[in-house]
Design a protein around this motif. Structure first.
Motif, PDB file in Angstrom:
ATOM      1  N   THR A 274       0.835  -1.200   0.000  1.00  0.00           N
ATOM      2  CA  THR A 274       0.000   0.000   0.000  1.00  0.00           C
ATOM      3  C   THR A 274       0.873   1.254   0.000  1.00  0.00           C
ATOM      4  N   LEU A 275       2.026   1.156   0.654  1.00  0.00           N
ATOM      5  CA  LEU A 275       2.892   2.324   0.792  1.00  0.00           C
ATOM      6  C   LEU A 275       3.851   2.494  -0.376  1.00  0.00           C
ATOM      7  N   ASP A 276       3.609   1.770  -1.481  1.00  0.00           N
ATOM      8  CA  ASP A 276       4.365   2.047  -2.693  1.00  0.00           C
ATOM      9  C   ASP A 276       4.142   3.483  -3.143  1.00  0.00           C
ATOM     10  N   GLU A 277       2.954   4.007  -2.834  1.00  0.00           N
ATOM     11  CA  GLU A 277       2.679   5.404  -3.174  1.00  0.00           C
ATOM     12  C   GLU A 277       3.660   6.334  -2.444  1.00  0.00           C
ATOM     13  N   VAL A 278       4.049   5.942  -1.239  1.00  0.00           N
ATOM     14  CA  VAL A 278       5.018   6.733  -0.480  1.00  0.00           C
ATOM     15  C   VAL A 278       6.398   6.603  -1.108  1.00  0.00           C
ATOM     16  N   ARG A 279       6.766   5.372  -1.482  1.00  0.00           N
ATOM     17  CA  ARG A 279       8.071   5.153  -2.099  1.00  0.00           C
ATOM     18  C   ARG A 279       8.227   5.951  -3.394  1.00  0.00           C
ATOM     19  N   GLU A 280       7.168   6.017  -4.176  1.00  0.00           N
ATOM     20  CA  GLU A 280       7.256   6.637  -5.495  1.00  0.00           C
ATOM     21  C   GLU A 280       6.888   8.120  -5.497  1.00  0.00           C
ATOM     22  N   ALA A 281       6.555   8.647  -4.339  1.00  0.00           N
ATOM     23  CA  ALA A 281       6.195  10.068  -4.259  1.00  0.00           C
ATOM     24  C   ALA A 281       7.419  10.953  -4.447  1.00  0.00           C
ATOM     25  N   ASP A 282       7.207  12.126  -5.032  1.00  0.00           N
ATOM     26  CA  ASP A 282       8.268  13.122  -5.160  1.00  0.00           C
ATOM     27  C   ASP A 282       8.355  13.979  -3.905  1.00  0.00           C
ATOM     28  N   ILE A 283       7.214  14.179  -3.250  1.00  0.00           N
ATOM     29  CA  ILE A 283       7.136  15.010  -2.045  1.00  0.00           C
ATOM     30  C   ILE A 283       6.348  14.253  -0.981  1.00  0.00           C
ATOM     31  N   LEU A 284       6.861  14.218   0.235  1.00  0.00           N
ATOM     32  CA  LEU A 284       6.119  13.657   1.355  1.00  0.00           C
ATOM     33  C   LEU A 284       5.536  14.794   2.189  1.00  0.00           C
ATOM     34  N   ILE A 285       4.276  14.637   2.568  1.00  0.00           N
ATOM     35  CA  ILE A 285       3.599  15.629   3.407  1.00  0.00           C
ATOM     36  C   ILE A 285       3.254  14.940   4.719  1.00  0.00           C
ATOM     37  N   HIS A 286       4.055  15.205   5.737  1.00  0.00           N
ATOM     38  CA  HIS A 286       3.880  14.548   7.039  1.00  0.00           C
ATOM     39  C   HIS A 286       2.933  15.394   7.881  1.00  0.00           C
ATOM     40  N   VAL A 287       1.736  14.854   8.120  1.00  0.00           N
ATOM     41  CA  VAL A 287       0.711  15.572   8.877  1.00  0.00           C
ATOM     42  C   VAL A 287       0.793  15.154  10.345  1.00  0.00           C
ATOM     43  N   VAL A 288       0.835  16.148  11.232  1.00  0.00           N
ATOM     44  CA  VAL A 288       0.935  15.912  12.671  1.00  0.00           C
ATOM     45  C   VAL A 288      -0.245  16.595  13.364  1.00  0.00           C
ATOM     46  N   ASP A 289      -0.905  15.896  14.273  1.00  0.00           N
ATOM     47  CA  ASP A 289      -1.998  16.484  15.059  1.00  0.00           C
ATOM     48  C   ASP A 289      -1.391  17.210  16.255  1.00  0.00           C
ATOM     49  N   ILE A 290      -1.194  18.515  16.117  1.00  0.00           N
ATOM     50  CA  ILE A 290      -0.522  19.286  17.168  1.00  0.00           C
ATOM     51  C   ILE A 290      -1.368  19.381  18.439  1.00  0.00           C
ATOM     52  N   SER A 291      -2.658  19.102  18.346  1.00  0.00           N
ATOM     53  CA  SER A 291      -3.519  19.169  19.531  1.00  0.00           C
ATOM     54  C   SER A 291      -3.400  17.928  20.405  1.00  0.00           C
ATOM     55  N   HIS A 292      -2.748  16.865  19.880  1.00  0.00           N
ATOM     56  CA  HIS A 292      -2.621  15.628  20.662  1.00  0.00           C
ATOM     57  C   HIS A 292      -1.504  15.784  21.685  1.00  0.00           C
ATOM     58  N   PRO A 293      -1.719  15.367  22.932  1.00  0.00           N
ATOM     59  CA  PRO A 293      -0.698  15.541  23.967  1.00  0.00           C
ATOM     60  C   PRO A 293       0.622  14.845  23.665  1.00  0.00           C
ATOM     61  N   SER A 294       0.592  13.810  22.829  1.00  0.00           N
ATOM     62  CA  SER A 294       1.820  13.058  22.515  1.00  0.00           C
ATOM     63  C   SER A 294       2.208  13.216  21.046  1.00  0.00           C
ATOM     64  N   PHE A 295       1.994  14.414  20.492  1.00  0.00           N
ATOM     65  CA  PHE A 295       2.242  14.566  19.056  1.00  0.00           C
ATOM     66  C   PHE A 295       3.725  14.362  18.706  1.00  0.00           C
ATOM     67  N   GLU A 296       4.641  14.683  19.654  1.00  0.00           N
ATOM     68  CA  GLU A 296       6.064  14.471  19.377  1.00  0.00           C
ATOM     69  C   GLU A 296       6.353  12.981  19.183  1.00  0.00           C
ATOM     70  N   ASP A 297       5.777  12.140  20.049  1.00  0.00           N
ATOM     71  CA  ASP A 297       5.966  10.694  19.926  1.00  0.00           C
ATOM     72  C   ASP A 297       5.357  10.175  18.627  1.00  0.00           C
ATOM     73  N   GLN A 298       4.183  10.693  18.283  1.00  0.00           N
ATOM     74  CA  GLN A 298       3.523  10.251  17.055  1.00  0.00           C
ATOM     75  C   GLN A 298       4.375  10.593  15.832  1.00  0.00           C
ATOM     76  N   TYR A 299       4.976  11.776  15.858  1.00  0.00           N
ATOM     77  CA  TYR A 299       5.860  12.201  14.770  1.00  0.00           C
ATOM     78  C   TYR A 299       7.016  11.210  14.626  1.00  0.00           C
ATOM     79  N   LYS A 324      -4.702  20.978  13.082  1.00  0.00           N
ATOM     80  CA  LYS A 324      -5.605  21.139  14.237  1.00  0.00           C
ATOM     81  C   LYS A 324      -5.106  22.200  15.220  1.00  0.00           C
ATOM     82  N   VAL A 325      -4.536  23.298  14.688  1.00  0.00           N
ATOM     83  CA  VAL A 325      -4.084  24.369  15.589  1.00  0.00           C
ATOM     84  C   VAL A 325      -5.251  24.996  16.339  1.00  0.00           C
TER      85      VAL A 325
END
Length: 399
Positions: A274-299, A324-325
């Motif tokens: 499924t993540l072949d789309e990630v392998r073949e992408a030119d740009i990755l957009i890493h989305v982080v939920d900043i409102s989550h108390p453990s967003f650093e760990d999730q990142y 989610k600012v």
């Protein structure tokens, strides 16, 4: 043949959640994991009645937790009509069997629960095949637990042999099933590879991130499409691809399955395609939920999982989007001071450590409330245009 899984039923079921505190897992972290486990249980349709924690040096080889805690939980189960006990860590086949005998209700571990959610969320042939493969791989070493009707309490002459024969028969059937599913996935992957090749040389971007961070909402916003988005874990299992056009510059955007802590290894393996789309992408957009108390760990979890899939992906251009600012409640460590309430300026966030994360482009947005979306579009346009100009140097005048 039954797969041996004990899925959450469609009717409302009540659960107790069980975790442990160890030298490697503090009480704070254990509680965070149980909160996430509660969200997983809710996603699967169960209501959590109570959470139990026990501090142990090492898991009990027979029942994972101590006999005193087993007794305490059993008393609560009997007094409160609990249907399921869910452990936050993986249980061995013998532990699962022993705990079920003690509790006399359905017992799941975190892996089994996640697999059950994936099975209920799978819609396409690809996703269903991937989940079924992961389930059989999970089940194979646990086969002996399915044959409790042939255990030592009913042992004796004539009983031991047939039991072992049946287990071996089932083991062979499951291995054959795994082989067939792997072959089926190879064919599906080949078809999907052809589809990706037919998209031409458009610039490709891929949304990645922890589960439930808002990737599908961002996809809908930018592509003006209607990808399924829900405030539940693993709303997206199948990779969805849409065309996005910003200032007449077209590019592709993929929405991929979300990650989670303690993701079962079987799912990582079966969902690699499924993540072949990630392998073949030119740009990755890493989305982080900043409102989550453990967003650093999730990142960190997302980056580590991507590296496990393919280390070369880490070299791709990456945009980090803190989503989610509007729901963000800053901590002093994040911005250096407490703003008045939640109504803080985006400029304050741009001066934090988050804005300088790994020297990548970082943005702070709310896809739900349409905050700072123009800046997001401008940044995506800049990144896509830079790749387009290299790929098509004679078309620069168009942009």
């Amino acid at each position: 043949m039954s797969t041996g899984f004990a899925p959450i039923e469609s009717a409302q079921e009540f659960a107790v959640l069980i975790g442990v505190i160890t030298s490697r897992q503090t009480e704070e972290l254990a509680n965070e994991y149980l909160d996430e486990l509660e969200f997983l249980a809710e996603t699967s349709g169960a209501e959590t009645k109570k959470k139990f924690l026990q501090k142990i040096d090492r898991p009990n080889p027979k029942t994972y937790i101590g006999s005193g805690k087993i007794k305490e939980i059993k008393e609560y189960i009997d007094a409160n009509g609990v249907d399921i006990a869910i452990f936050d860590d993986e249980l061995s086949p013998s532990q699962l069997r022993n705990i079920e005998k003690e509790f006399e209700i359905k017992v799941l571990d975190r892996n089994n629960l996640i697999l059950d959610i994936f099975a209920s969320r799978a819609r396409t042939s690809h996703a269903k095949t991937q989940v079924e493969l992961a389930q059989y791989q999970y089940l194979l070493p646990r086969l002996t637990g399915l044959w409790t009707h042939l255990d030592r309490t009913k042992g004796g002459i004539g009983m031991r042999g047939p039991g072992e024969t049946q287990i071996e028969t089932d083991r062979r059937i499951i291995k054959e099933k795994i082989s067939l599913l792997q072959e089926k996935l190879k064919k599906i992957d080949k078809q999907m590879s052809v589809q990706r090749g037919n998209r031409g040389q458009l610039v490709r971007s891929a949304l990645v991130g922890y589960t439930n961070v808002g990737k599908s909402t961002i996809m809908n916003l930018l592509s003006k499409s209607d990808v399924f988005a829900e405030n539940k874990l693993f709303a997206t299992l199948d990779t969805t691809v849409r065309k996005v056009v910003i200032d007449n510059l077209p590019f592709l955007m993929s929405d991929t399955v979300g990650f989670i802590r303690k993701l079962p290894h079987q799912l990582i393996e079966s969902f690699k395609s499924t993540l072949d789309e990630v392998r073949e992408a030119d740009i990755l957009i890493h989305v982080v939920d900043i409102s989550h108390p453990s967003f650093e760990d999730q990142y960190t979890v997302v980056n580590e999982t991507i590296a496990e899939i393919d280390k070369s992906v880490a070299d791709k251009p990456m945009i980090v989007i803190f989503n989610k600012v509007d729901a963000y409640n800053p901590k002093p460590a994040d911005i250096g001071y407490h703003p008045d309430g939640k109504d803080f300026a985006l400029d304050a966030l741009k001066k934090t450590w988050m804005a300088k994360l790994n020297d990548t482009d970082c943005l702070f947005i709310s896809a739900q409330e349409n905050i700072n979306i123009d800046e997001l579009k401008a940044l995506l346009y800049k990144e896509a245009k830079a790749i387009f100009q290299v790929r098509y140097p004679y078309h620069n005048f168009l942009y």
